[in-house]
Write an enzyme that holds these catalytic residues in place. Structure first.
Site, mmCIF file in Angstrom:
data_model
loop_
_atom_site.group_PDB
_atom_site.id
_atom_site.type_symbol
_atom_site.label_atom_id
_atom_site.label_comp_id
_atom_site.label_asym_id
_atom_site.label_seq_id
_atom_site.Cartn_x
_atom_site.Cartn_y
_atom_site.Cartn_z
ATOM 1 N N HIS A 156 96.743 25.463 55.383
ATOM 2 C CA HIS A 156 96.172 26.504 54.515
ATOM 3 C C HIS A 156 96.644 27.895 54.902
ATOM 4 O O HIS A 156 96.466 28.841 54.142
ATOM 5 C CB HIS A 156 94.639 26.457 54.593
ATOM 6 N N ASP A 364 98.742 36.319 55.121
ATOM 7 C CA ASP A 364 97.707 35.392 54.663
ATOM 8 C C ASP A 364 98.385 34.197 54.001
ATOM 9 O O ASP A 364 99.401 34.370 53.310
ATOM 10 C CB ASP A 364 96.801 36.104 53.640
HETATM 11 O O1 F6P Z 1 92.361 28.143 56.344
HETATM 12 C C1 F6P Z 1 91.677 29.075 57.046
HETATM 13 C C2 F6P Z 1 90.209 28.781 57.041
HETATM 14 O O2 F6P Z 1 89.967 27.480 57.487
HETATM 15 C C3 F6P Z 1 89.591 29.030 55.663
HETATM 16 O O3 F6P Z 1 89.427 27.891 54.961
HETATM 17 C C4 F6P Z 1 88.281 29.655 55.951
HETATM 18 O O4 F6P Z 1 88.118 30.790 55.177
HETATM 19 C C5 F6P Z 1 88.336 30.072 57.363
HETATM 20 O O5 F6P Z 1 89.548 29.656 57.915
HETATM 21 C C6 F6P Z 1 87.132 29.528 58.070
HETATM 22 O O6 F6P Z 1 87.227 29.729 59.405
HETATM 23 P P1 F6P Z 1 86.193 29.104 60.419
HETATM 24 O O7 F6P Z 1 86.091 27.645 60.129
HETATM 25 O O8 F6P Z 1 86.771 29.408 61.749
HETATM 26 O O9 F6P Z 1 84.904 29.811 60.182
#
Ligand code: F6P
Length: 490
Positions: A156, A364
């Site tokens: 992602h 990003d």
């Molecule tokens: O892909 C990055 C990501 O996993 C997003 O899906 C999400 O916004 C963020 O990071 C969530 O981060 P964490 O699980 O560390 O709170």
């Protein structure tokens, strides 16, 4: 379709309510529609995690299967290695990386525990789809445990240049394990190209086409699958929410000032300090705009166990305080910095009320907030998106005002231009961006990936047969049925 098994670190369990974040936004519609198994971390940190049983939660045809993490796993795997090494490196911010071999070992051991716990849940015909940088070695760990199912992996976040990735000592081993997947998907073609170079130079892969690699006699398919939102649905939500109390109160509080809006997790990759500097430059260079604009930055605190996030919080609070005390008046606050998240509906209403959407990450993977801002606009009087050219979304949303997020003057110029832009130009730019996102959806994104995974698994099995005489590892594959976005559940 074969049963879908999704594996991700963060799992949006129904009892926790709606959760924001790119991964959840991208995957939830598919899993709620198709059913299957969603496996990952429960979100709980528990001393006895290693001995505790798998938690199972049923929601319609979807089963959530989660494990707890021990405090040591949470620190070493999640905070220190995934978010203290991989996250900054993959976002090309090596200066934020803090490497310790013990954390790398915990990362691998925790991935192995994910693999062990998942093993008992996998059926012969399942399609396995692994997500994101927390779980890079999982495909290899599953293969080592005898899993022969099709395995897809989607990243992602961005994939950096090979020289940057190489700064993490275990990078080559992680790539080798990842290359045990049949299909590896990326947000942009730039990420894919970087991955090909890294796989060739660090993991002994050979290029067999623009999006095909050969590794140890196996074929690995690569693909670009930009994450999408359901733009018509988000537009309808925004239209409703703009008339609801939260957005109405916000507009009343503006007393005619034009709203600039930013919505980001408080994360070093989001370029928030540079963004505030850009706004400061705007107020310095264009004093006539003072008292006529207000900047609302919603920045929910995130990953507080990671040192660079703690530092950022202090830095951003200081910068915000300085800006307000320097430029503010008794009856005008130039910047409103909010450290807590807001419900998705309310954010949609705020977006529709904002003359400018300011989305300037230093880098990003995609940035779905940029797409949501476009979707939220009223077609007859849309706002302007100011977007970092280093967000994956800039590929599709090139009618935004694209800026280099490292250049506060460029941000100030784009803001000034956006605030003065005639309605006709705003409409032309908005229409081009709407057209780029309106007929895509998270469901279509998911089905595109899964169809490609089935093709890749079939090809990979055939190559293996041809090259080493082994039995194909793909079990019976049923074709993935495509459903139009309009049939998505709400
Ligand atoms: O892909 C990055 C990501 O996993 C997003 O899906 C999400 O916004 C963020 O990071 C969530 O981060 P964490 O699980 O560390 O709170």
């Amino acid at each position: 379709m074969n049963r879908l098994v999704v594996v991700s670190n963060r799992v949006p369990l129904p009892e926790k309510g709606a959760q924001a974040g790119g991964l959840a936004t991208a995957l939830e519609p598919l899993l709620r529609r198709e059913g299957g198994l969603w496996f990952g971390w429960s979100g709980a940190i528990n001393e006895e995690a290693r001995d505790s049983a798998l938690h199972l939660t049923q929601a319609g045809r979807l089963t959530y299967a989660t494990i707890d993490l021990s405090p040591a796993e949470h620190q070493g795997f999640y905070a220190n290695f995934a978010n203290g090494v991989l996250w900054p490196l993959l976002h090309s911010l090596p200066e934020l990386m803090r490497f310790d071999r013990a954390d790398a070992e915990t990362y691998l051991a925790t991935n192995a525990r994910f693999a062990d716990a998942l093993l008992g849940q996998v059926r012969r015909d399942d399609l396995i789809w692994v997500h994101d940088y927390h779980l890079l070695p999982l495909p290899g760990l599953l293969r080592a445990r005898g899993v022969r199912n099709p395995i897809g992996f989607f990243l992602h976040i961005p994939f950096p240049g090979a020289d940057l990735l190489a700064l993490a000592p275990p990078a080559a081993a992680l790539l080798e394990a990842l290359l045990e997947a049949d299909l590896i998907g990326f947000q942009t073609d730039g990420d894919l190209a970087n991955f090909v170079t890294a796989a060739e130079t660090m993991a002994g892969a050979r290029r067999r086409g623009p999006d095909r690699l050969e590794v140890a006699g196996r074929e690995v398919q690569l693909g670009v699958f930009p994450a999408e939102i359901d733009a018509p649905a988000f537009c309808a939500t925004a239209a409703r929410a703009a008339a609801a109390p939260n957005a109405t109160r916000l507009r009343q509080s503006l007393a005619g000032q034009s709203l600039i809006l930013g919505v980001d997790r408080l994360d070093p990759t989001k370029g928030l300090v540079q963004r505030l500097n850009g706004y400061r430059r705007l107020l310095e260079r264009h004093p006539g705009l003072r008292r006529r604009v207000a900047f609302l930055q919603i920045a929910p605190v995130s990953r507080e166990d990671v040192a660079s996030y703690k530092t950022l919080r202090i830095e951003i609070n200081r910068a915000a305080g300085q800006l307000n005390s320097e430029f503010g008046d008794p009856d005008w606050t130039p910047l409103r910095l909010i450290a807590k998240g807001a419900p998705r509906d309310s954010v949609a209403g705020y977006m529709r009320s904002a003359r400018v959407g300011l989305v300037t990450p230093l880098r990003d993977g995609m940035n779905l907030v940029a797409k949501e801002y476009v979707a939220a606009q009223a077609p007859e009087d849309p706002g302007v998106l100011v977007l970092s050219r280093f967000a994956g979304a800039a590929r599709q949303l090139d009618a935004a005002l694209l800026v280099n997020p490292n250049d506060p003057d460029a941000i100030a110029e784009a803001l000034n231009r956006a605030l003065h832009m005639e309605r006709r130009e705003r409409q032309t730019r908005w229409q081009a961006m709407w057209d780029a996102i309106a007929d895509r959806s998270p469901l279509e994104w998911g089905f595109d990936f899964l169809r490609a995974l089935q093709r890749a698994a079939t090809a990979s099995a055939a190559t293996r047969l041809e090259l080493v005489g082994a039995a194909p590892r793909s079990p019976q594959l049923r074709p993935v049925a495509f459903a139009a976005a309009s049939s998505a559940i709400n």
